[in-house]
Design a protein around this motif. Sequence first.
Motif, short mmCIF file in Angstrom:
data_model
loop_
_atom_site.label_atom_id
_atom_site.label_comp_id
_atom_site.label_asym_id
_atom_site.label_seq_id
_atom_site.Cartn_x
_atom_site.Cartn_y
_atom_site.Cartn_z
N UNK A 27 50.44 14.18 70.00
CA UNK A 27 50.75 13.07 70.88
C UNK A 27 51.31 13.66 72.16
N UNK A 28 50.57 13.51 73.26
CA UNK A 28 50.96 14.15 74.52
C UNK A 28 51.07 13.12 75.63
N UNK A 29 51.78 13.49 76.66
CA UNK A 29 51.97 12.62 77.82
C UNK A 29 53.14 13.13 78.63
N UNK A 30 53.23 12.67 79.87
CA UNK A 30 54.35 13.06 80.72
C UNK A 30 55.65 12.49 80.17
N UNK A 31 56.78 13.05 80.61
CA UNK A 31 58.07 12.47 80.24
C UNK A 31 58.11 11.01 80.68
N UNK B 250 43.89 18.56 65.33
CA UNK B 250 42.58 18.00 65.00
C UNK B 250 42.22 16.85 65.94
N UNK B 251 43.25 16.11 66.36
CA UNK B 251 43.07 15.01 67.30
C UNK B 251 44.23 15.02 68.29
N UNK B 252 43.96 14.54 69.50
CA UNK B 252 44.99 14.51 70.54
C UNK B 252 44.96 13.13 71.19
N UNK B 253 46.06 12.39 71.06
CA UNK B 253 46.18 11.09 71.72
C UNK B 253 47.04 11.25 72.96
N UNK B 254 46.51 10.74 74.08
CA UNK B 254 47.19 10.85 75.37
C UNK B 254 47.80 9.50 75.73
N UNK B 255 49.12 9.52 76.02
CA UNK B 255 49.80 8.33 76.54
C UNK B 255 50.13 8.55 78.02
N UNK C 260 52.24 6.21 81.10
CA UNK C 260 52.92 4.98 81.54
C UNK C 260 52.94 3.92 80.45
N UNK C 261 53.19 4.35 79.21
CA UNK C 261 53.34 3.41 78.10
C UNK C 261 52.05 2.85 77.56
N UNK C 262 50.92 3.44 77.93
CA UNK C 262 49.62 2.95 77.46
C UNK C 262 48.81 4.08 76.84
N UNK C 263 47.95 3.71 75.87
CA UNK C 263 47.04 4.69 75.28
C UNK C 263 45.90 4.94 76.26
N UNK C 264 45.72 6.18 76.68
CA UNK C 264 44.64 6.52 77.60
C UNK C 264 43.37 6.91 76.84
N UNK C 265 43.53 7.77 75.83
CA UNK C 265 42.38 8.22 75.05
C UNK C 265 42.85 9.00 73.84
N UNK C 266 41.97 9.12 72.85
CA UNK C 266 42.17 10.03 71.73
C UNK C 266 41.00 11.01 71.71
N UNK C 267 41.31 12.29 71.75
CA UNK C 267 40.30 13.34 71.86
C UNK C 267 40.09 13.98 70.50
N UNK C 268 38.85 14.11 70.08
CA UNK C 268 38.51 14.80 68.83
C UNK C 268 38.50 16.30 69.11
N UNK C 269 39.38 17.05 68.45
CA UNK C 269 39.48 18.50 68.69
C UNK C 269 38.98 19.32 67.50
N UNK C 270 38.26 18.69 66.58
CA UNK C 270 37.82 19.41 65.37
C UNK C 270 36.60 20.28 65.62
N UNK C 271 35.75 19.90 66.55
CA UNK C 271 34.49 20.63 66.75
C UNK C 271 34.57 21.70 67.83
#
Length: 510
Positions: free
Chosen positions: A36-40, A211-216, A218-229
Amino acid sequence: MSAYILEMESITKTFPGVKALDDVNLQVEQGEIHALVGENGAGKSTLMKVLSGVYPYGTYDGKILFEGQECQFKNIKQSEELGIVIIHQELALSPFLSIAENIFLGNERQSKSMIKWQETFAQSKKLLERVGLKESPETPVMEIGVGKQQLVEIAKALSKNVKLLILDEPTAALNETDSENLLKLLLELKNQGISSILISHKLNEVSAVSDSITVLRDGQTIETIDATNEKISEDRIIKGMVGRELTSRFPERVPKIGETIFEVKNWNVYHPQQTDRKVIRDVNIHLRSGEIVGIAGLMGAGRTEFAMSIFGKSYGKKISGELYKNGKLIQVNTVSQAIDHGIAYVSEDRKTYGLNLIEDIKRNITLANLTRISNGSVVDENKEIMEAQQLREKLNIKTPSVKQIVGNLSGGNQQKVVLSKWIFAEPNILILDEPTRGIDVGAKYEIYSQINELAEEGLAVLVISSELPEVLGLSDRIYVMNEGRITGELSSAQANQENVMHLMTGTGGN
Protein backbone atom coordinates in the motif's frame (compact mmCIF):
# COMPACT_ATOMS: atom_id res chain seq x y z
CA MET A 1 -15.19 -19.09 -1.06
CA SER A 2 -13.68 -15.78 -2.21
CA ALA A 3 -10.04 -15.75 -3.33
CA TYR A 4 -9.69 -12.59 -1.29
CA ILE A 5 -8.89 -12.79 2.41
CA LEU A 6 -9.76 -9.08 2.70
CA GLU A 7 -12.15 -6.81 0.84
CA MET A 8 -12.64 -3.18 1.82
CA GLU A 9 -15.45 -1.60 -0.18
CA SER A 10 -16.21 2.13 -0.61
CA ILE A 11 -14.47 3.15 2.63
CA THR A 12 -15.04 6.84 3.42
CA LYS A 13 -13.68 8.48 6.57
CA THR A 14 -14.15 12.14 7.43
CA PHE A 15 -12.51 14.25 10.12
CA PRO A 16 -13.65 17.81 10.89
CA GLY A 17 -13.00 19.78 7.72
CA VAL A 18 -11.05 16.95 6.01
CA LYS A 19 -12.15 13.90 4.01
CA ALA A 20 -9.27 11.51 4.75
CA LEU A 21 -10.67 8.58 2.73
CA ASP A 22 -13.03 8.95 -0.20
CA ASP A 23 -14.65 5.76 -1.55
CA VAL A 24 -11.47 3.66 -1.13
CA ASN A 25 -11.42 0.01 -2.27
CA LEU A 26 -8.79 -2.58 -1.34
CA GLN A 27 -8.71 -6.30 -2.12
CA VAL A 28 -6.00 -8.59 -0.72
CA GLU A 29 -5.66 -12.14 -2.00
CA GLN A 30 -5.05 -15.12 0.24
CA GLY A 31 -1.30 -15.66 0.82
CA GLU A 32 -0.01 -12.58 -1.01
CA ILE A 33 2.18 -9.61 -0.06
CA HIS A 34 0.12 -6.55 -0.94
CA ALA A 35 1.87 -3.18 -0.86
CA LEU A 36 0.00 0.00 0.00
CA VAL A 37 1.81 3.11 -1.24
CA GLY A 38 1.12 6.81 -1.50
CA GLU A 39 2.43 10.18 -0.42
CA ASN A 40 2.25 11.23 3.22
CA GLY A 41 -1.36 12.16 3.92
CA ALA A 42 -2.69 9.91 1.14
CA GLY A 43 -4.71 7.91 3.68
CA LYS A 44 -2.70 4.69 4.09
CA SER A 45 -2.51 4.67 7.90
CA THR A 46 -6.11 5.90 8.21
CA LEU A 47 -7.29 2.99 6.06
CA MET A 48 -5.41 0.50 8.23
CA LYS A 49 -6.84 2.07 11.40
CA VAL A 50 -10.32 1.56 9.95
CA LEU A 51 -9.46 -2.06 9.19
CA SER A 52 -7.99 -2.83 12.62
CA GLY A 53 -10.76 -1.16 14.64
CA VAL A 54 -8.79 1.86 15.87
CA TYR A 55 -11.52 3.82 14.09
CA PRO A 56 -14.51 1.66 15.09
CA TYR A 57 -17.50 0.64 13.02
CA GLY A 58 -19.91 3.52 12.79
CA THR A 59 -17.23 6.20 12.46
CA TYR A 60 -16.75 5.51 8.73
CA ASP A 61 -18.88 4.54 5.73
CA GLY A 62 -18.30 1.37 3.70
CA LYS A 63 -17.93 -2.34 4.26
CA ILE A 64 -15.16 -4.69 5.43
CA LEU A 65 -15.19 -8.38 4.47
CA PHE A 66 -12.65 -10.75 6.03
CA GLU A 67 -12.57 -14.34 4.78
CA GLY A 68 -15.91 -13.63 3.11
CA GLN A 69 -17.67 -12.46 6.28
CA GLU A 70 -18.68 -8.85 6.95
CA CYS A 71 -16.88 -7.39 9.98
CA GLN A 72 -17.91 -4.52 12.24
CA PHE A 73 -14.90 -4.10 14.52
CA LYS A 74 -15.42 -1.94 17.59
CA ASN A 75 -11.76 -2.15 18.73
CA ILE A 76 -8.36 -3.71 17.98
CA LYS A 77 -9.04 -6.72 20.18
CA GLN A 78 -11.91 -7.81 17.93
CA SER A 79 -9.79 -7.60 14.76
CA GLU A 80 -6.90 -9.47 16.40
CA GLU A 81 -9.25 -12.27 17.48
CA LEU A 82 -9.91 -12.90 13.77
CA GLY A 83 -6.17 -12.84 12.96
CA ILE A 84 -5.68 -9.27 11.72
CA VAL A 85 -2.56 -7.86 13.42
CA ILE A 86 -0.94 -4.48 12.75
CA ILE A 87 2.67 -3.57 13.58
CA HIS A 88 3.08 0.20 13.74
CA GLN A 89 6.19 2.16 12.78
CA GLU A 90 6.71 3.06 16.44
CA LEU A 91 7.19 -0.34 18.05
CA ALA A 92 4.87 -1.18 20.94
CA LEU A 93 7.38 -3.03 23.12
CA SER A 94 8.28 -2.47 26.77
CA PRO A 95 12.09 -2.11 26.96
CA PHE A 96 12.22 -3.29 30.58
CA LEU A 97 10.36 -6.56 30.01
CA SER A 98 11.90 -9.72 28.55
CA ILE A 99 11.31 -10.81 24.96
CA ALA A 100 8.92 -13.54 26.17
CA GLU A 101 6.94 -11.12 28.33
CA ASN A 102 6.60 -8.73 25.39
CA ILE A 103 5.45 -11.48 23.04
CA PHE A 104 2.57 -12.47 25.30
CA LEU A 105 1.82 -9.06 26.83
CA GLY A 106 -1.98 -8.77 26.89
CA ASN A 107 -2.23 -12.33 25.64
CA GLU A 108 -0.70 -14.10 28.65
CA ARG A 109 -0.34 -17.87 29.06
CA GLN A 110 -2.09 -18.24 32.38
CA SER A 111 -4.15 -20.46 34.61
CA LYS A 112 -6.68 -18.48 36.66
CA SER A 113 -4.56 -15.58 37.95
CA MET A 114 -1.15 -17.28 37.63
CA ILE A 115 1.22 -16.87 34.67
CA LYS A 116 2.43 -20.17 33.22
CA TRP A 117 6.07 -19.13 32.88
CA GLN A 118 7.36 -22.46 31.62
CA GLU A 119 4.78 -22.47 28.83
CA THR A 120 5.45 -18.77 28.12
CA PHE A 121 9.20 -19.30 27.61
CA ALA A 122 8.75 -22.58 25.69
CA GLN A 123 6.26 -21.04 23.23
CA SER A 124 8.38 -17.90 22.92
CA LYS A 125 11.40 -19.98 21.97
CA LYS A 126 9.43 -21.68 19.17
CA LEU A 127 8.16 -18.34 17.89
CA LEU A 128 11.67 -16.84 17.94
CA GLU A 129 12.96 -19.80 15.94
CA ARG A 130 10.17 -19.23 13.44
CA VAL A 131 11.25 -15.62 12.85
CA GLY A 132 14.97 -16.48 12.87
CA LEU A 133 15.90 -14.81 16.16
CA LYS A 134 18.47 -16.67 18.28
CA GLU A 135 18.20 -14.55 21.42
CA SER A 136 17.05 -16.09 24.70
CA PRO A 137 13.37 -15.38 25.50
CA GLU A 138 14.58 -14.06 28.86
CA THR A 139 16.64 -11.25 27.28
CA PRO A 140 15.33 -7.75 28.10
CA VAL A 141 14.13 -5.98 24.94
CA MET A 142 16.36 -2.96 25.71
CA GLU A 143 19.40 -5.17 25.08
CA ILE A 144 18.56 -5.95 21.44
CA GLY A 145 18.70 -3.68 18.39
CA VAL A 146 15.80 -2.21 16.44
CA GLY A 147 16.02 -4.87 13.72
CA LYS A 148 15.63 -7.66 16.26
CA GLN A 149 12.83 -5.75 17.99
CA GLN A 150 10.93 -5.81 14.68
CA LEU A 151 11.28 -9.60 14.66
CA VAL A 152 9.94 -9.73 18.23
CA GLU A 153 6.90 -7.76 17.05
CA ILE A 154 6.33 -10.31 14.29
CA ALA A 155 6.74 -13.18 16.77
CA LYS A 156 4.13 -11.41 18.91
CA ALA A 157 1.80 -11.29 15.89
CA LEU A 158 2.37 -14.99 15.21
CA SER A 159 1.41 -15.77 18.82
CA LYS A 160 -2.03 -14.38 17.99
CA ASN A 161 -2.45 -16.84 15.09
CA VAL A 162 -2.14 -14.05 12.55
CA LYS A 163 -3.75 -14.51 9.15
CA LEU A 164 -3.27 -10.97 7.84
CA LEU A 165 -0.15 -9.11 8.97
CA ILE A 166 -0.05 -5.34 8.45
CA LEU A 167 3.40 -3.70 8.60
CA ASP A 168 3.60 0.11 8.65
CA GLU A 169 7.06 1.27 7.52
CA PRO A 170 8.77 -1.81 9.01
CA THR A 171 12.26 -1.00 7.67
CA ALA A 172 12.27 2.80 8.21
CA ALA A 173 14.71 2.59 11.12
CA LEU A 174 16.65 -0.49 9.96
CA ASN A 175 20.03 -0.81 8.27
CA GLU A 176 20.35 -2.58 4.95
CA THR A 177 21.13 -6.03 6.40
CA ASP A 178 18.23 -5.97 8.88
CA SER A 179 15.90 -4.74 6.14
CA GLU A 180 16.88 -7.62 3.86
CA ASN A 181 16.33 -10.14 6.68
CA LEU A 182 12.88 -8.73 7.41
CA LEU A 183 11.84 -8.92 3.76
CA LYS A 184 13.06 -12.52 3.55
CA LEU A 185 10.92 -13.33 6.59
CA LEU A 186 7.87 -11.79 4.89
CA LEU A 187 8.46 -14.09 1.91
CA GLU A 188 8.77 -17.09 4.26
CA LEU A 189 5.50 -16.16 5.98
CA LYS A 190 3.89 -15.89 2.56
CA ASN A 191 5.01 -19.48 1.84
CA GLN A 192 3.30 -20.47 5.11
CA GLY A 193 0.02 -18.98 3.83
CA ILE A 194 0.10 -15.73 5.81
CA SER A 195 -1.07 -12.65 3.90
CA SER A 196 0.67 -9.31 4.44
CA ILE A 197 -0.07 -5.65 3.77
CA LEU A 198 3.18 -3.70 3.47
CA ILE A 199 3.15 0.08 3.85
CA SER A 200 6.53 1.48 2.81
CA HIS A 201 8.14 4.51 1.21
CA LYS A 202 11.14 2.39 0.20
CA LEU A 203 9.93 1.62 -3.29
CA ASN A 204 12.84 -0.69 -4.11
CA GLU A 205 11.61 -2.98 -1.30
CA VAL A 206 8.01 -2.69 -2.49
CA SER A 207 8.90 -3.74 -6.03
CA ALA A 208 11.17 -6.55 -4.75
CA VAL A 209 8.64 -8.49 -2.65
CA SER A 210 5.08 -7.41 -3.55
CA ASP A 211 2.56 -9.42 -5.52
CA SER A 212 0.17 -6.46 -5.81
CA ILE A 213 0.58 -2.72 -5.26
CA THR A 214 -2.34 -0.42 -4.45
CA VAL A 215 -1.71 3.29 -4.89
CA LEU A 216 -3.59 5.88 -2.82
CA ARG A 217 -3.54 9.59 -3.61
CA ASP A 218 -5.43 12.30 -1.69
CA GLY A 219 -7.59 9.72 0.07
CA GLN A 220 -8.65 7.91 -3.10
CA THR A 221 -7.73 4.60 -4.72
CA ILE A 222 -5.80 5.40 -7.92
CA GLU A 223 -4.95 1.88 -9.10
CA THR A 224 -3.89 -1.62 -8.11
CA ILE A 225 -0.89 -2.95 -10.03
CA ASP A 226 -0.31 -6.68 -10.59
CA ALA A 227 3.37 -7.32 -9.82
CA THR A 228 3.38 -11.12 -10.13
CA ASN A 229 4.41 -11.38 -13.77
CA GLU A 230 7.01 -8.60 -14.00
CA LYS A 231 9.02 -6.39 -11.66
CA ILE A 232 7.37 -2.99 -11.42
CA SER A 233 9.84 -0.10 -11.62
CA GLU A 234 10.05 2.59 -8.94
CA ASP A 235 9.32 5.25 -11.57
CA ARG A 236 6.11 3.43 -12.50
CA ILE A 237 4.97 3.46 -8.84
CA ILE A 238 5.97 7.11 -8.38
CA LYS A 239 3.89 8.15 -11.38
CA GLY A 240 0.79 6.72 -9.69
CA MET A 241 1.65 8.25 -6.32
CA VAL A 242 2.29 11.83 -7.43
CA GLY A 243 0.24 11.87 -10.63
CA ARG A 244 3.18 12.78 -12.82
CA GLU A 245 6.60 11.59 -13.92
CA LEU A 246 9.32 12.51 -11.40
CA THR A 247 12.26 12.89 -13.77
CA SER A 248 14.82 13.64 -11.07
CA ARG A 249 14.81 12.61 -7.41
CA PHE A 250 17.00 15.59 -6.48
CA PRO A 251 16.38 19.20 -7.55
CA GLU A 252 19.16 20.80 -9.54
CA ARG A 253 21.40 23.29 -7.75
CA VAL A 254 24.44 25.42 -8.51
CA PRO A 255 26.19 25.86 -5.13
CA LYS A 256 27.52 29.25 -4.04
CA ILE A 257 30.02 28.27 -1.36
CA GLY A 258 31.56 30.95 0.82
CA GLU A 259 33.96 31.07 3.76
CA THR A 260 34.30 28.54 6.59
CA ILE A 261 31.83 29.48 9.33
CA PHE A 262 31.95 26.42 11.62
CA GLU A 263 34.77 24.11 12.69
CA VAL A 264 34.96 21.12 15.02
CA LYS A 265 38.49 20.27 16.17
CA ASN A 266 39.81 17.17 17.96
CA TRP A 267 36.32 16.18 19.15
CA ASN A 268 36.07 13.20 21.54
CA VAL A 269 32.97 11.83 23.25
CA TYR A 270 32.45 8.99 25.72
CA HIS A 271 29.31 6.89 26.14
CA PRO A 272 26.89 8.41 28.71
CA GLN A 273 26.51 5.14 30.67
CA GLN A 274 29.64 3.16 29.78
CA THR A 275 31.95 6.05 30.60
CA ASP A 276 35.14 4.17 29.69
CA ARG A 277 33.90 3.60 26.12
CA LYS A 278 34.91 6.27 23.62
CA VAL A 279 32.18 6.77 21.01
CA ILE A 280 33.65 9.67 18.99
CA ARG A 281 37.40 9.75 18.32
CA ASP A 282 39.38 12.83 17.26
CA VAL A 283 36.83 14.13 14.77
CA ASN A 284 37.72 17.22 12.74
CA ILE A 285 35.29 18.79 10.28
CA HIS A 286 34.56 22.23 8.83
CA LEU A 287 31.46 23.72 7.21
CA ARG A 288 31.28 26.66 4.82
CA SER A 289 28.40 29.04 4.18
CA GLY A 290 26.18 27.96 1.29
CA GLU A 291 27.53 24.41 1.46
CA ILE A 292 25.67 21.14 1.99
CA VAL A 293 27.96 18.61 3.65
CA GLY A 294 26.94 14.98 4.08
CA ILE A 295 27.97 12.49 6.74
CA ALA A 296 27.77 8.86 5.60
CA GLY A 297 28.28 5.80 7.74
CA LEU A 298 26.81 2.46 8.70
CA MET A 299 24.50 2.02 11.68
CA GLY A 300 26.57 2.48 14.83
CA ALA A 301 29.25 4.59 13.13
CA GLY A 302 28.59 7.45 15.57
CA ARG A 303 26.96 10.00 13.24
CA THR A 304 23.98 10.86 15.47
CA GLU A 305 26.10 10.75 18.63
CA PHE A 306 28.51 13.24 17.05
CA ALA A 307 25.72 15.58 15.94
CA MET A 308 23.98 15.55 19.32
CA SER A 309 27.24 16.08 21.18
CA ILE A 310 28.04 19.31 19.31
CA PHE A 311 24.45 20.52 19.76
CA GLY A 312 24.82 21.67 23.35
CA LYS A 313 26.36 18.39 24.51
CA SER A 314 22.98 16.65 24.19
CA TYR A 315 24.78 13.30 24.13
CA GLY A 316 27.80 11.87 25.87
CA LYS A 317 30.18 12.35 28.80
CA LYS A 318 33.75 13.59 29.12
CA ILE A 319 33.41 15.58 25.90
CA SER A 320 36.59 17.30 24.76
CA GLY A 321 37.58 19.34 21.73
CA GLU A 322 36.92 22.80 20.36
CA LEU A 323 34.16 24.48 18.37
CA TYR A 324 34.84 27.59 16.27
CA LYS A 325 32.36 29.91 14.60
CA ASN A 326 33.72 32.43 12.11
CA GLY A 327 37.20 31.67 13.41
CA LYS A 328 36.38 32.35 17.07
CA LEU A 329 36.33 29.73 19.82
CA ILE A 330 32.81 29.30 21.23
CA GLN A 331 31.41 27.50 24.28
CA VAL A 332 28.37 25.33 23.57
CA ASN A 333 27.64 23.47 26.80
CA THR A 334 23.83 23.60 26.62
CA VAL A 335 21.13 23.52 23.95
CA SER A 336 20.31 27.15 24.74
CA GLN A 337 23.92 28.14 24.06
CA ALA A 338 23.84 26.18 20.78
CA ILE A 339 20.73 28.06 19.66
CA ASP A 340 22.25 31.39 20.74
CA HIS A 341 25.29 30.60 18.56
CA GLY A 342 23.03 29.91 15.56
CA ILE A 343 23.25 26.11 15.62
CA ALA A 344 20.07 24.11 14.93
CA TYR A 345 19.60 20.34 15.08
CA VAL A 346 16.74 18.43 13.44
CA SER A 347 16.65 15.07 15.25
CA GLU A 348 16.21 11.71 13.53
CA ASP A 349 13.46 11.02 16.11
CA ARG A 350 11.01 13.83 15.41
CA LYS A 351 8.30 12.50 17.73
CA THR A 352 10.53 12.24 20.81
CA TYR A 353 12.98 15.12 20.35
CA GLY A 354 11.56 17.35 17.63
CA LEU A 355 7.90 17.98 18.38
CA ASN A 356 5.31 18.49 21.10
CA LEU A 357 2.67 16.20 19.62
CA ILE A 358 -0.20 17.52 21.75
CA GLU A 359 0.47 21.15 20.78
CA ASP A 360 -0.59 22.87 17.57
CA ILE A 361 1.54 23.71 14.55
CA LYS A 362 2.07 27.38 15.36
CA ARG A 363 3.36 26.73 18.88
CA ASN A 364 5.71 23.97 17.65
CA ILE A 365 7.12 26.28 14.97
CA THR A 366 7.75 29.24 17.29
CA LEU A 367 8.99 27.29 20.33
CA ALA A 368 12.73 27.64 19.60
CA ASN A 369 12.56 31.43 19.16
CA LEU A 370 9.73 32.83 21.28
CA THR A 371 11.45 36.21 21.68
CA ARG A 372 10.81 36.86 17.98
CA ILE A 373 7.02 36.89 18.55
CA SER A 374 6.93 38.29 22.08
CA ASN A 375 6.43 41.70 23.63
CA GLY A 376 8.51 41.39 26.75
CA SER A 377 7.35 38.12 28.30
CA VAL A 378 3.98 37.99 26.51
CA VAL A 379 3.52 36.10 23.25
CA ASP A 380 1.83 38.12 20.50
CA GLU A 381 -0.61 35.44 19.26
CA ASN A 382 -1.52 37.31 16.07
CA LYS A 383 2.15 37.60 15.13
CA GLU A 384 2.66 33.92 16.03
CA ILE A 385 -0.17 32.87 13.71
CA MET A 386 1.12 35.10 10.91
CA GLU A 387 4.72 33.81 11.14
CA ALA A 388 3.59 30.16 11.36
CA GLN A 389 1.23 30.65 8.41
CA GLN A 390 4.07 32.00 6.26
CA LEU A 391 6.20 28.93 7.01
CA ARG A 392 3.23 26.60 6.48
CA GLU A 393 2.84 28.03 2.98
CA LYS A 394 6.59 28.10 2.28
CA LEU A 395 7.09 24.42 3.17
CA ASN A 396 3.70 23.30 1.83
CA ILE A 397 2.53 21.78 5.13
CA LYS A 398 -0.74 20.12 4.12
CA THR A 399 -3.24 21.24 6.75
CA PRO A 400 -6.12 23.72 6.71
CA SER A 401 -4.86 25.65 9.74
CA VAL A 402 -1.76 26.29 11.84
CA LYS A 403 -4.02 25.55 14.82
CA GLN A 404 -4.07 21.86 13.84
CA ILE A 405 -2.59 19.52 16.49
CA VAL A 406 0.78 18.22 15.24
CA GLY A 407 0.10 14.64 16.42
CA ASN A 408 -2.73 14.45 13.84
CA LEU A 409 -0.42 15.21 10.88
CA SER A 410 1.22 12.66 8.58
CA GLY A 411 4.92 11.90 9.05
CA GLY A 412 6.00 14.06 6.12
CA ASN A 413 4.05 17.06 7.35
CA GLN A 414 5.39 16.58 10.89
CA GLN A 415 8.91 16.66 9.45
CA LYS A 416 8.12 19.91 7.68
CA VAL A 417 6.93 21.39 11.00
CA VAL A 418 10.26 20.42 12.64
CA LEU A 419 12.17 22.03 9.78
CA SER A 420 9.97 25.12 10.04
CA LYS A 421 10.76 25.38 13.77
CA TRP A 422 14.48 25.57 13.15
CA ILE A 423 14.14 27.89 10.15
CA PHE A 424 12.18 30.20 12.48
CA ALA A 425 15.12 30.09 14.93
CA GLU A 426 17.23 31.80 12.20
CA PRO A 427 20.34 29.57 12.43
CA ASN A 428 23.63 29.85 10.54
CA ILE A 429 24.45 26.14 10.94
CA LEU A 430 21.71 23.57 10.34
CA ILE A 431 22.27 19.89 11.25
CA LEU A 432 19.74 17.52 9.65
CA ASP A 433 19.74 13.97 11.05
CA GLU A 434 17.83 11.57 8.75
CA PRO A 435 15.73 14.47 7.38
CA THR A 436 13.52 12.26 5.16
CA ARG A 437 13.13 9.07 7.25
CA GLY A 438 9.68 7.56 6.70
CA ILE A 439 8.72 10.15 4.08
CA ASP A 440 7.40 9.56 0.56
CA VAL A 441 9.19 10.60 -2.62
CA GLY A 442 7.03 13.67 -3.23
CA ALA A 443 7.60 15.07 0.25
CA LYS A 444 11.29 14.18 0.00
CA TYR A 445 11.64 16.31 -3.13
CA GLU A 446 10.00 19.25 -1.34
CA ILE A 447 12.36 18.91 1.63
CA TYR A 448 15.39 18.60 -0.68
CA SER A 449 14.28 21.81 -2.42
CA GLN A 450 13.99 23.56 0.94
CA ILE A 451 17.47 22.36 1.99
CA ASN A 452 18.87 23.75 -1.26
CA GLU A 453 17.09 27.06 -0.67
CA LEU A 454 18.54 27.34 2.85
CA ALA A 455 22.03 26.74 1.48
CA GLU A 456 21.34 29.36 -1.20
CA GLU A 457 20.55 31.80 1.64
CA GLY A 458 24.03 31.20 3.08
CA LEU A 459 23.43 28.57 5.75
CA ALA A 460 25.97 25.81 6.30
CA VAL A 461 23.99 22.55 6.19
CA LEU A 462 25.17 19.22 7.60
CA VAL A 463 23.11 16.22 6.44
CA ILE A 464 23.27 12.80 8.10
CA SER A 465 21.50 10.02 6.20
CA SER A 466 21.48 6.22 6.11
CA GLU A 467 20.34 6.40 2.47
CA LEU A 468 23.54 6.60 0.46
CA PRO A 469 21.83 7.91 -2.71
CA GLU A 470 20.46 10.77 -0.59
CA VAL A 471 23.91 11.73 0.72
CA LEU A 472 25.36 11.55 -2.80
CA GLY A 473 22.43 13.43 -4.36
CA LEU A 474 22.42 16.34 -1.90
CA SER A 475 26.00 16.92 -0.83
CA ASP A 476 28.73 19.23 -2.12
CA ARG A 477 31.20 17.39 0.07
CA ILE A 478 30.99 14.19 2.14
CA TYR A 479 32.63 13.03 5.35
CA VAL A 480 32.54 9.29 5.99
CA MET A 481 32.49 7.81 9.50
CA ASN A 482 33.38 4.35 10.77
CA GLU A 483 33.49 3.37 14.46
CA GLY A 484 33.45 6.96 15.67
CA ARG A 485 36.22 8.20 13.37
CA ILE A 486 36.27 10.21 10.16
CA THR A 487 37.71 7.75 7.64
CA GLY A 488 37.60 10.00 4.62
CA GLU A 489 36.52 13.27 3.01
CA LEU A 490 35.27 13.31 -0.59
CA SER A 491 34.23 16.08 -2.94
CA SER A 492 31.00 15.54 -4.89
CA ALA A 493 33.15 14.74 -7.95
CA GLN A 494 35.07 12.02 -6.06
CA ALA A 495 32.06 10.53 -4.32
CA ASN A 496 30.34 7.45 -5.66
CA GLN A 497 28.70 4.49 -3.93
CA GLU A 498 31.79 2.29 -4.21
CA ASN A 499 34.23 4.84 -2.78
CA VAL A 500 31.91 5.81 0.07
CA MET A 501 31.16 2.16 0.92
CA HIS A 502 34.89 1.37 1.16
CA LEU A 503 35.32 4.19 3.67
CA MET A 504 32.16 3.24 5.57
CA THR A 505 33.42 -0.29 6.09
CA GLY A 506 36.97 0.76 6.96
CA THR A 507 38.53 -0.87 3.89
CA GLY A 508 40.00 2.32 2.43
CA GLY A 509 38.96 4.20 -0.70
CA ASN A 510 40.15 6.03 -3.76
